[in-house]
Scaffold this active site. Structure first.
Site: not given
Lengths: 298, 298
Positions: B100, B175, B243
């Site tokens: 990701t 995502k 993150k």
């Protein structure tokens, strides 16, 4: 009519109470109804229910009396007020309040009833009009366990996930915990949709891609598709959810519990009310995100 | 070894990459692996994988190269850096980045590869280590449709909900939309649990009462029970979710989209990091609510 079954009263024949009364009739109960406006009473009467002239009259004709009303004040008045349930009820009658109201006032009403040898269960529900129609409501019950057991066959007609949570008030507290999740999960869906939309994603593909995994929720599966279809009809009305969030935040205040996102959501939904759209479904929250971003989902 | 199947490279044998490489081996692929530390490589080697000396070496021995790495910088370095994939790859090789990372940098990397007659798919996943182990990941894919089709059999080994979202970058954008929902749904669970706990509710009963209805979510079904069991091990680590939220908020900033609750959640989780607990699971968010309320779930 089945003489083995208790006589049931239903007070409040709105979007929830009416289908619940029908399910009780269909299950063979002898049902007496009361509603402030008469068309719903006429409809139930045509299906075999008895019409009563007041909550007191319902109570006089029933062993178990169900209330399904808008807010705390309505429930208190219907139970304890003039021509209310307490005036008509007989010893050991059970009053089941299935509205969503203040847990604290619930405890006070239950005490007043107990002083008069009457029993109360607080039994708010989740599942909306669809759940009420299909008899698949989740029912969260507070009150004495032996009274819960006596009333269980009635709950079993109305719902399918029926949990005794503890003493009076705890049904309502459980419902408020439910509403906290419901409100915040709606924001999760809306923030994701607005980000996806402005990223240029196909939102139907987005729902397919994320709906089956760790982002999955009832809101994502059931309300996001309505947003994409531009259908903001309720489901569950913003103004009713606002009442529930007000109760949740009041409980949290009494308990000294900060609920930062619940509190924000209450404010966000106020923006929908400010537009005069309190009767839209809770998924109209997307309009708030659209306003913030000056961007509309297409 | 099945000579009908492509040679697959896997770079990054962490909590996700290692079980994915195993599943590819079990499916009969010829697999070459590279990882910065060697124990994972030795483990995969003992199961039949070839060990490579660098990402370039992996690429030289593979038709399809999968990267599963911590962050944007790692992916860029491994693909475009010295001894990177681009140096070793042959024309028409497919690089699948399942990490990701930044959608914008993804688009730039894909363009660099395209200029060298190499193809890229961004294919981040949802479903955690369990999904990686069981081959049940959700996979959100960006890139050319015909390249997606060529890589599909590989995705089919690794996941079960595989959606082609559009051109490069859109897998990553999807995502990030997923992570927005995941983070906010976690707050919903935690605000509900803290309110229920201080109300004196039996929290196991609470989950039973509200989990099947409109409050239902993957987080409520899967992470709330871990909170009640006092098991704050990851699942998915706070520092990794931070993150992802940073990437989501950066994308939102680029798009001029305010995401009020995502933004708050990023700050709330920072409080868990401030405790030095970034390696706990995301459901350790309950500790933040406990701190706010000076009250602990028992």
């Amino acid at each position: 009519m089945n003489h083995q079954k208790e006589n049931i009263g239903v007070i409040g024949l709105g979007i929830m109470g009416k289908p619940m009364a029908k399910n009780l009739l269909n299950a063979g109960y002898n049902v007496t109804v009361f509603n402030r406006s008469s068309p719903s009473m006429d409809e139930l009467s045509s299906l075999g229910a008895h019409k009563a002239s007041s909550p007191k009259d319902v109570a006089a004709k029933s062993d178990i009396i169900i209330t399904m009303l808008p807010d705390t004040h309505d429930v208190k008045t219907v139970i304890l007020g003039n021509n209310g349930i307490m005036e008509g009820a007989s010893e050991n009658n059970i009053i089941i309040d299935m509205s969503t109201i203040s847990p604290q006032i619930t405890i006070e009403i239950a005490q007043s009833l107990k002083n008069n040898k009457l029993f109360m269960l607080d039994a708010p529900v989740s599942g909306g009009d669809t759940g009420a129609i299909n008899g698949t409501l989740s029912i969260m019950v507070g009150g004495d366990k032996n009274i819960f057991d006596k009333a269980y066959p009635v709950f079993d007609v109305l719902g399918k996930n029926i949990v005794h949570m503890g003493e009076n008030g705890k049904g309502q507290m459980t419902k408020l915990c439910n509403q906290v999740v419901v409100a915040i999960n709606m924001e999760a869906v809306c923030e994701s949709l607005i980000l996806g939309a402005k990223s240029g994603l196909d939102l139907n593909k987005l729902l397919k891609a994320i709906g089956a995994g760790a982002a999955g929720s009832w809101a994502l599966s059931n309300l996001a598709p309505r947003i994409l279809a531009k259908d903001l009809n309720p489901g569950f009305m913003v103004k009713h959810q606002q009442k529930d969030l007000r109760l949740a935040l009041s409980l949290a205040e009494d308990l000294s519990i900060p609920l930062p996102c619940t509190s924000l959501l209450h404010q966000f939904f106020r923006s929908i009310e400010a537009e005069g759209n309190g009767k839209l479904g809770t998924h109209s929250l997307i309009r708030y995100l659209e306003k913030l971003s000056d961007f509309k989902l297409t």
